[in-house]
Design an enzyme around this catalytic site. Structure first.
Site, PDB file in Angstrom:
ATOM      1  N   ARG A  32       7.490  -2.092 -11.870  1.00 17.33           N
ATOM      2  CA  ARG A  32       8.283  -1.679 -10.998  1.00 17.33           C
ATOM      3  C   ARG A  32       9.790  -1.547 -11.708  1.00 17.33           C
ATOM      4  NH1 ARG A  32       6.621  -3.342  -4.833  1.00 17.33           N
ATOM      5  NH2 ARG A  32       4.702  -2.481  -4.862  1.00 17.33           N
ATOM      6  N   ASP A 141      16.172  -1.527   7.452  1.00 24.59           N
ATOM      7  CA  ASP A 141      15.272  -1.760   6.261  1.00 24.59           C
ATOM      8  C   ASP A 141      16.331  -2.435   5.142  1.00 24.59           C
ATOM      9  OD1 ASP A 141      12.219  -1.303   5.258  1.00 24.59           O
ATOM     10  OD2 ASP A 141      13.731  -1.402   3.571  1.00 24.59           O
TER      11      ASP A 141
END
Length: 282
Positions: A32, A141
């Site tokens: 990632r 978020d």
């Protein structure tokens, strides 16, 4: 990436996002963060991690945290919580708040918007029962990138095929090229805001319903306990918290208790206890 680099990153992510990385997730870190290295022209992960140790690493820090955050979501994910909201939680909230005609809902891990928009569609379907009501639907978020995507309400063919009934796709979405955009009327129902669950909730006020699904599983027990306790403070009397299927409040907080009839649904302990006492006395 050296063992020291990995340990630093584990502590760094835990402090800033609550994410608890286990040793077997090392491969995930490397996969990632490779795009983040390319984006900021770091030759190696060691160089990237070294930059996090410097002051004023804001852009890099945000990119690292967002890269490590899981944003898996789709419309009406796991279906049961949304059926529960429609059939149990919403009718109870309507009855409880009939006098003031106000309903506040918080999606506390909204990702790219499919969850709050699923709720918005259910609210739209219940419009006759909510005529004259003030509906506040907050979606937050930790990732600013996914919040910006959510605000657009623009989804690929693959995304709208995941969980969204065809009739609602045709009813609430407009096709734009190869993508689909949710109706402006539904987009306007949702207030999207970037927010980290490790921070205080005090400024948000209280909510009748809180959705926080499939995010606590990434935190360690003390972090879960802290967040759940603060959710308890943020719930209005009689309010409902909906967690993911693999999540629970048991053993983590005494402020919330499971609904005995609906798995994944939780309420205030102080509301549930008198009911339990009455049953015991009876």
């Amino acid at each position: 990436m050296t063992e020291l680099d990995f340990e630093f990153l584990r502590a760094y992510l835990k402090q800033r996002s609550g994410l608890a990385l286990t040793a077997e997730k090392r491969y995930l870190v490397e996969s990632r963060l490779a795009p983040v290295c390319r984006r900021f022209a770091f030759a190696t992960l060691h160089d990237l991690i070294g930059s996090l140790k410097l002051p004023h690493s804001g852009d890099v820090e945000r990119a690292v945290v967002e890269a490590m955050t899981t944003n898996e979501t789709f419309f009406f994910r796991d279906r049961t919580p949304f059926d529960m909201f429609r059939d149990v939680v919403l009718p109870q909230a309507i009855q409880r708040n009939a006098a003031r005609k106000k309903l506040r809902i918080w999606c506390a891990a909204a990702s790219t918007g499919q969850e709050p928009y699923s709720i918005a569609m259910l609210l739209q379907e219940a419009a006759p029962r909510l005529a004259g009501w003030q509906i506040d639907l907050l979606a937050t978020d930790i990732s600013g990138e996914v919040i910006e995507k959510a605000k657009l309400g623009l989804y690929s063919q693959f995304e709208v095929q995941r969980g969204l009934p065809v009739q609602w796709l045709l009813k609430y979405f407009t096709q734009i090229g190869e993508q689909w955009q949710i109706a402006a009327s539904l987009r306007s129902m949702v207030e999207f805001r970037q927010f980290n669950l490790l921070h205080g909730f005090e400024g948000f006020g209280t909510f009748d319903v809180i959705f926080c699904r499939n995010v606590l599983i990434y935190f360690d027990a003390p972090t879960k306990s802290d967040i759940l306790a603060r959710f308890g403070h943020s719930l209005a009397p009689g309010g409902a918290l909906l967690l993911g299927a693999a999540e629970t409040v048991i053993g983590l907080t005494d402020r919330l208790v499971p609904d005995t009839k609906n798995r994944g649904l939780y309420g205030h302990a102080e509301v549930a206890r008198p009911t339990a006492l009455r049953a015991a006395v009876g």
